[in-house]
Design a protein around this motif. Structure first.
Motif, PDB file in Angstrom:
ATOM      1  N   THR A 188       0.845  -1.208   0.000  1.00 29.38           N
ATOM      2  CA  THR A 188       0.000   0.000   0.000  1.00 29.38           C
ATOM      3  C   THR A 188       0.878   1.256   0.000  1.00 29.38           C
ATOM      4  OG1 THR A 188      -0.225  -0.532   2.374  1.00 29.38           O
ATOM      5  CG2 THR A 188      -2.142  -0.911   0.973  1.00 29.38           C
ATOM      6  N   ARG A 189       1.902   1.284   0.870  1.00 29.82           N
ATOM      7  CA  ARG A 189       2.756   2.485   0.938  1.00 29.82           C
ATOM      8  C   ARG A 189       3.536   2.673  -0.364  1.00 29.82           C
ATOM      9  NH1 ARG A 189       6.587   3.136   6.071  1.00 29.82           N
ATOM     10  NH2 ARG A 189       4.561   3.164   7.067  1.00 29.82           N
ATOM     11  N   ALA A 190       4.139   1.579  -0.888  1.00 31.96           N
ATOM     12  CA  ALA A 190       4.924   1.702  -2.133  1.00 31.96           C
ATOM     13  C   ALA A 190       4.025   2.163  -3.284  1.00 31.96           C
ATOM     14  CB  ALA A 190       5.565   0.361  -2.479  1.00 31.96           C
ATOM     15  N   GLY A 191       2.791   1.653  -3.308  1.00 34.69           N
ATOM     16  CA  GLY A 191       1.867   2.046  -4.379  1.00 34.69           C
ATOM     17  C   GLY A 191       1.627   3.540  -4.387  1.00 34.69           C
ATOM     18  N   ARG A 192       1.513   4.129  -3.209  1.00 35.95           N
ATOM     19  CA  ARG A 192       1.263   5.575  -3.120  1.00 35.95           C
ATOM     20  C   ARG A 192       2.475   6.371  -3.585  1.00 35.95           C
ATOM     21  NH1 ARG A 192      -0.760   3.831   1.769  1.00 35.95           N
ATOM     22  NH2 ARG A 192       0.802   4.901   3.053  1.00 35.95           N
ATOM     23  N   HIS A 193       3.631   5.671  -3.664  1.00 37.28           N
ATOM     24  CA  HIS A 193       4.849   6.377  -4.073  1.00 37.28           C
ATOM     25  C   HIS A 193       5.316   5.968  -5.471  1.00 37.28           C
ATOM     26  CE1 HIS A 193       4.846   6.878   0.345  1.00 37.28           C
ATOM     27  NE2 HIS A 193       5.345   8.071   0.038  1.00 37.28           N
ATOM     28  N   GLY A 194       4.399   5.295  -6.232  1.00 34.42           N
ATOM     29  CA  GLY A 194       4.726   4.981  -7.616  1.00 34.42           C
ATOM     30  C   GLY A 194       5.493   3.695  -7.826  1.00 34.42           C
ATOM     31  N   VAL A 218       1.317   9.431 -11.691  1.00 36.35           N
ATOM     32  CA  VAL A 218       2.307   9.476 -10.599  1.00 36.35           C
ATOM     33  C   VAL A 218       3.067  10.802 -10.654  1.00 36.35           C
ATOM     34  CG1 VAL A 218       4.429   8.434  -9.718  1.00 36.35           C
ATOM     35  CG2 VAL A 218       2.535   6.965 -10.412  1.00 36.35           C
ATOM     36  N   LYS A 219       3.513  11.190 -11.840  1.00 36.43           N
ATOM     37  CA  LYS A 219       4.257  12.455 -11.983  1.00 36.43           C
ATOM     38  C   LYS A 219       3.375  13.645 -11.585  1.00 36.43           C
ATOM     39  CE  LYS A 219       7.963  12.815 -13.601  1.00 36.43           C
ATOM     40  NZ  LYS A 219       9.256  12.814 -12.861  1.00 36.43           N
ATOM     41  N   SER A 220       2.068  13.541 -11.880  1.00 36.19           N
ATOM     42  CA  SER A 220       1.155  14.654 -11.571  1.00 36.19           C
ATOM     43  C   SER A 220       0.668  14.594 -10.129  1.00 36.19           C
ATOM     44  CB  SER A 220      -0.065  14.616 -12.506  1.00 36.19           C
ATOM     45  OG  SER A 220       0.339  14.298 -13.804  1.00 36.19           O
ATOM     46  N   GLU A 221       1.108  13.526  -9.419  1.00 37.26           N
ATOM     47  CA  GLU A 221       0.682  13.313  -8.022  1.00 37.26           C
ATOM     48  C   GLU A 221      -0.843  13.330  -7.907  1.00 37.26           C
ATOM     49  OE1 GLU A 221       2.818  15.720  -5.239  1.00 37.26           O
ATOM     50  OE2 GLU A 221       4.757  14.935  -5.891  1.00 37.26           O
ATOM     51  N   GLU A 222      -1.486  12.713  -8.930  1.00 37.19           N
ATOM     52  CA  GLU A 222      -2.941  12.610  -8.912  1.00 37.19           C
ATOM     53  C   GLU A 222      -3.397  11.511  -7.948  1.00 37.19           C
ATOM     54  OE1 GLU A 222      -4.339  15.703 -10.942  1.00 37.19           O
ATOM     55  OE2 GLU A 222      -5.520  14.071 -10.060  1.00 37.19           O
ATOM     56  N   MET A 223      -4.501  11.736  -7.254  1.00 35.86           N
ATOM     57  CA  MET A 223      -4.975  10.741  -6.290  1.00 35.86           C
ATOM     58  C   MET A 223      -5.334   9.420  -6.983  1.00 35.86           C
ATOM     59  SD  MET A 223      -8.512  12.602  -5.193  1.00 35.86           S
ATOM     60  CE  MET A 223      -9.132  11.303  -4.133  1.00 35.86           C
ATOM     61  N   LEU A 224      -5.784   9.492  -8.239  1.00 33.16           N
ATOM     62  CA  LEU A 224      -6.122   8.239  -8.940  1.00 33.16           C
ATOM     63  C   LEU A 224      -4.874   7.372  -9.106  1.00 33.16           C
ATOM     64  CD1 LEU A 224      -8.318   6.530 -10.293  1.00 33.16           C
ATOM     65  CD2 LEU A 224      -7.701   7.644 -12.464  1.00 33.16           C
ATOM     66  N   GLY A 225      -3.731   8.001  -9.247  1.00 37.76           N
ATOM     67  CA  GLY A 225      -2.471   7.252  -9.357  1.00 37.76           C
ATOM     68  C   GLY A 225      -2.219   6.426  -8.105  1.00 37.76           C
ATOM     69  N   LYS A 226      -2.377   7.051  -6.941  1.00 34.96           N
ATOM     70  CA  LYS A 226      -2.154   6.344  -5.670  1.00 34.96           C
ATOM     71  C   LYS A 226      -3.155   5.199  -5.522  1.00 34.96           C
ATOM     72  CE  LYS A 226      -0.772  10.785  -3.647  1.00 34.96           C
ATOM     73  NZ  LYS A 226       0.686  10.580  -3.634  1.00 34.96           N
ATOM     74  N   MET A 227      -4.394   5.452  -5.968  1.00 35.07           N
ATOM     75  CA  MET A 227      -5.441   4.439  -5.840  1.00 35.07           C
ATOM     76  C   MET A 227      -5.147   3.252  -6.758  1.00 35.07           C
ATOM     77  SD  MET A 227      -8.519   7.222  -5.835  1.00 35.07           S
ATOM     78  CE  MET A 227      -9.859   6.080  -6.077  1.00 35.07           C
ATOM     79  N   LEU A 228      -4.846   3.541  -8.038  1.00 37.32           N
ATOM     80  CA  LEU A 228      -4.637   2.449  -9.004  1.00 37.32           C
ATOM     81  C   LEU A 228      -3.405   1.618  -8.667  1.00 37.32           C
ATOM     82  CD1 LEU A 228      -5.547   4.171 -12.411  1.00 37.32           C
ATOM     83  CD2 LEU A 228      -6.955   2.647 -11.001  1.00 37.32           C
TER      84      LEU A 228
END
Ligand SMILES: Nc1nc2c(CCNCC3CCCCC3)c3[nH]c(NCCc4ccccc4)nc3cc2c(=O)[nH]1
Length: 374
Positions: free
Chosen positions: A273-279, A323-333
């Motif tokens: 979960t943590r790594a996913g939020r960081h790309g 991920v580059k845009s730090e969009e919340m959907l990125g962290k979710m996906l």
């Protein structure tokens, strides 16, 4: 022992590895199991039904975070943690001691317990074995962990010994405070640093308390993987075959595979979960950092063979952009991608053990990781 009380059933073994299920009133936990972490009553970025759809049978709650906010008594008044977070399946809660030592301020540890100041608002709190069990009962936890003292490694033998013996005394107090409520389980936690004799003494003393399951704690605290695996090999022969073993805080896919081969049944880790939020993602082909510019023009999904919509439904280029845009959907996906892979790995391990072909599953999996994603 009622029919839906806590019971553990072994289906097959392959070497030291086992596959089976823990039956509890709120559901069955297929083992080996990976338990997603739900720190503040949420698996960050995921809906409960999404977590369930990936195959997770149990999630972790956290005494430390929930006692500080919103408060254990408040959660109890609202119907308990399962209702609060809309997760009707089993929940395992850690006792809070580990998080106090890693997060809280002004900590004071005594025989009685640990006093500390909240990292959120500086308020003063106390966790004793009795209060930790009470909080976990108020939350409605299905699997309760004893309050323990986990030392980081490397440490001097006498430091490990002092913490191990305190944890044993606290295990006794947790057992007394817990009682024997139907359908719920108290697990002990083996300590002892990287000192084999201390590890064996801790395991034997806890087994004598006849608890429902046994965790191996005090690992994944800075030691190399070979030390962690050596401690598992030291402890495992002293744990009862017919009860579950839980390796706390572990780990990477390779850590999990190696530990399953040595007889571990349950895992938890913030990594996916943590790594996913960081790309950072975990896939059949190994790890990928989707921040890396090499993904910017890649139209391929992460893995079209995966059944996870996040893994097969968007391009790597799009995920890189999010991920580059730090969009919340990125962290979710990417959280979705990682939890899907971890559950896929656990299902593969369970099937391989059941078929008696764990050795080639491990060899194939490690080859795939090493080959990477050409
Ligand atoms: N009682 C107790 N808990 C331990 C934990 C916390 C397990 N996760 C709880 C979970 C509850 C909900 C909130 C989150 C935590 C550990 N975690 C690790 N390593 C993590 C190593 C790691 C791995 C990836 C990223 C950061 C750190 N070693 C651990 C040893 C112990 C231990 O002896 N006693």
């Amino acid at each position: 022992m009622g029919a839906t009380d806590f019971s553990f059933h072994l289906h097959a073994r392959d070497g030291a590895a086992r596959t089976g299920e823990i039956r509890m009133p709120r559901g069955v936990i297929r083992t080996p199991a990976f338990m997603p972490v739900g720190t503040a009553a949420t698996v960050k970025g995921m809906y409960p039904e999404q977590v369930r759809a990936l195959g997770a049978d149990v999630v972790l709650g956290n005494t430390y975070h929930l006692m500080l906010r919103p408060g254990a008594e408040r959660v109890a008044k609202l119907g308990g943690l399962h209702r609060f977070m809309n997760w009707p399946h089993p929940i395992l809660t850690d006792s809070g001691g580990f998080q106090v030592m890693s997060l809280a301020n002004l900590r004071k540890l005594t025989e009685e317990g640990v006093t500390f100041q909240s990292h959120i608002d500086g308020s003063k709190h106390m966790l004793s074995p009795e209060r930790s069990v009470e909080i976990q009962n108020l939350l409605g936890s299905d699997i309760v962990m004893q309050l323990d003292e986990c030392v980081s490694l490397p440490c001097e033998d006498k430091v490990a010994e002092k913490a191990m013996r305190l944890s044993l005394r606290w295990a006794e107090r947790c057992k007394a405070a817990f009682g024997d409520p139907a359908g719920r389980a108290l697990f002990g936690i083996v300590q002892g640093g990287s000192v084999p004799a201390l590890r064996v003494e801790s395991a034997r003393e806890l087994v004598a308390m006849d608890l429902k399951g046994y965790a191996i704690g005090g690992l994944a605290v800075g030691e190399p993987q070979d030390v962690m695996l050596a401690m598992i090999e030291t402890v495992e022969p002293h744990l009862p075959v017919e009860k579950p073993r839980y390796l706390m805080g572990v780990g990477t896919p390779d850590d999990i595979v190696q530990a399953v081969c040595r007889g571990i049944d349950m895992f938890d880790c913030v990594m996916p979960t943590r790594a996913g939020r960081h790309g950072q993602i975990f896939t059949r082909f190994g790890r990928m950092n989707l921040k890396n510019a090499k993904h910017a023009d890649d139209p391929r999904p992460v893995d079209e063979a995966s059944s996870c919509p996040a893994t097969n439904g968007w391009s790597r280029a799009y995920l890189h952009h999010l991920v580059k845009s730090e969009e919340m959907l990125g962290k979710m996906l990417l959280t979705w991608v990682n939890l899907a892979y971890y559950q896929e790995l656990m299902a593969g391990l369970r099937a391989a053990i059941a078929a008696g072909r764990l050795a080639n599953f491990v060899a194939q999996t490690r080859d795939d990781w090493a080959r990477g994603d050409s």
